[in-house]
Design a protein around this motif. Structure first.
Motif: not given
Length: 393
Positions: A181-184, A214-223
């Motif tokens: 899973r990658v967080a939404s 694919g088009q999935t983007v990983h985002r960091s909570p620190a952002a």
């Protein structure tokens, strides 16, 4: 002497994944033909320019101590990467430490944050070491059980249900091992609001950050503004750059937390290897084409293996968004538990897998299958596994 070892270790289990790796080696040494789909070690070689940088450092005699914080040029490369890829701004001189592996970075972060009895929320299924690390650090792990029915979504309600006055921190891992899973964005907003409202520390393990599809983007909570001053971000070189044996990682965060982590590092491992850090500089500043090629191959493995699994009657498997694992639900097949299934697959098919129970509540009824081996190994392993499971009743 009645107690020769620390009582606290009675609550700590061996690493299930390392034990399985040992079992696979032992079976091969005994002459058994087995396919190992349990490991998380990329089969690719470390990129040539990284090897060259480390060799050059050795030839120069760069083999002595460095600062415990790590080489300045590597810390600068890390903070530039955090800013460019994740939108996270950190001071390379005061807010990042180079560590001998991301694993050590997670452990040192927990040691720096926890007092005896502090509770730590761990969304599960989760990597096998988080629970044990919390126990070693004197804390109390509190599983936040996620569910395959909604693809292991971490909701505000699930978090709030586990909060107590003793809750100190939360460990996050996106992309997630074992589920992929990658967080939404909605999940991350919920997490940010909960941790801010309850003054929690976030330890965010982002070791699979480059392996998304694919088009999935990983985002960091620190952002997220609510998390920026309460998050320790951990990553490393093992998965993205096929550098598992190099043992190189880093942790970044607010100065208060990083200074505490530095004390743990100084009084335990000291620092990461000098010439190894030179290799890390080359990895972050050099051509990223090898990383892209790895991700492309994992994507091909992912799609092919997912299609194979979903042809087996009784198996359900979500298509992972990141990392290099599949986590199929085998509960409808009739095994008493996932450990029994894993042992049956070794005996019947000669395939080593990781039982879902190793990953905590929410993992039972699943098995974890690695996409990291070479293509021929992946194909052989999944063909054997799917043929065997298709006949099981």
């Amino acid at each position: 002497m009645e107690h020769r070892t620390a009582r606290k270790l009675a609550r700590v289990e061996r690493s299930a994944t390392m034990a399985l790796a040992d079992q696979a080696r032992s079976l091969r040494q005994s002459g058994r033909q087995v396919v190992n789909l349990a490991g998380g070690d990329p089969h690719f070689g470390t990129p040539a320019h990284v090897l060259e940088a480390a060799r050059d450092a050795l030839d120069e005699g760069f083999t002595h101590y460095t600062s415990s914080r790590g080489l300045p040029e590597l810390r600068k490369a890390v903070t530039d990467r955090l800013s460019r890829k994740l939108g996270v701004t950190r001071d390379p001189d005061r807010e990042v430490i180079i560590t001998p592996s991301a694993k050590h970075a997670v452990f040192a972060s927990l040691m720096a944050v926890l007092d005896p009895g502090d509770e730590v929320l761990i969304p599960t299924p989760s990597w096998v070491s988080y629970v044990q690390m919390v126990r070693l650090a004197g804390g109390q792990p509190v599983p936040v059980r996620l569910c395959a029915d909604d693809n292991f979504t971490l909701s505000r309600e699930r978090l709030q249900a586990k909060l107590t006055p003793r809750t100190k921190a939360i460990v996050l891992n996106y992309p997630t091992n074992p589920t992929g899973r990658v967080a939404s964005m909605p999940e991350l907003r919920d997490i940010a609001e909960v941790v801010a409202a309850h003054d929690l520390v976030v330890i965010s393990d982002e070791i699979y950050e480059d392996i998304v599809f694919g088009q999935t983007v990983h985002r960091s909570p620190a952002a997220f503004p609510e998390c920026a001053e309460r998050t320790l971000t951990v990553s490393g070189f093992s998965k993205s750059f096929a550098m598992t044996g190099w043992r190189l990682g880093y942790v970044s965060g607010p100065r208060e937390f990083v200074n505490a982590v530095l004390k743990v590092q100084e009084h335990s491992v000291g620092e990461a290897g000098s010439f190894i850090q030179r290799g890390g500089v080359a990895a972050l500043l050099g051509d990223d084409a090898p990383v892209r090629r790895m991700v492309e191959q994992y994507d091909r493995h992912r799609k092919w293996a997912h299609g194979m699994l979903n042809q087996v009657p009784g198996i359900e498997c979500a298509l992972p968004e990141g990392a290099f694992y599949l986590f199929p639900d085998i509960s409808a097949l009739g095994f008493s538990d996932s450990h029994t299934c894993a042992q049956w697959l070794i005996d019947k098919a000669g395939v080593v897998v990781t039982p879902g129970s190793a990953f905590g509540p929410g993992g039972e009824g699943h098995i974890r299958l690695s996409l990291a081996p070479p293509t021929a190994t992946v194909e052989a392993g999944f063909n054997r596994l799917c043929d065997a499971l298709s006949t099981f009743r």
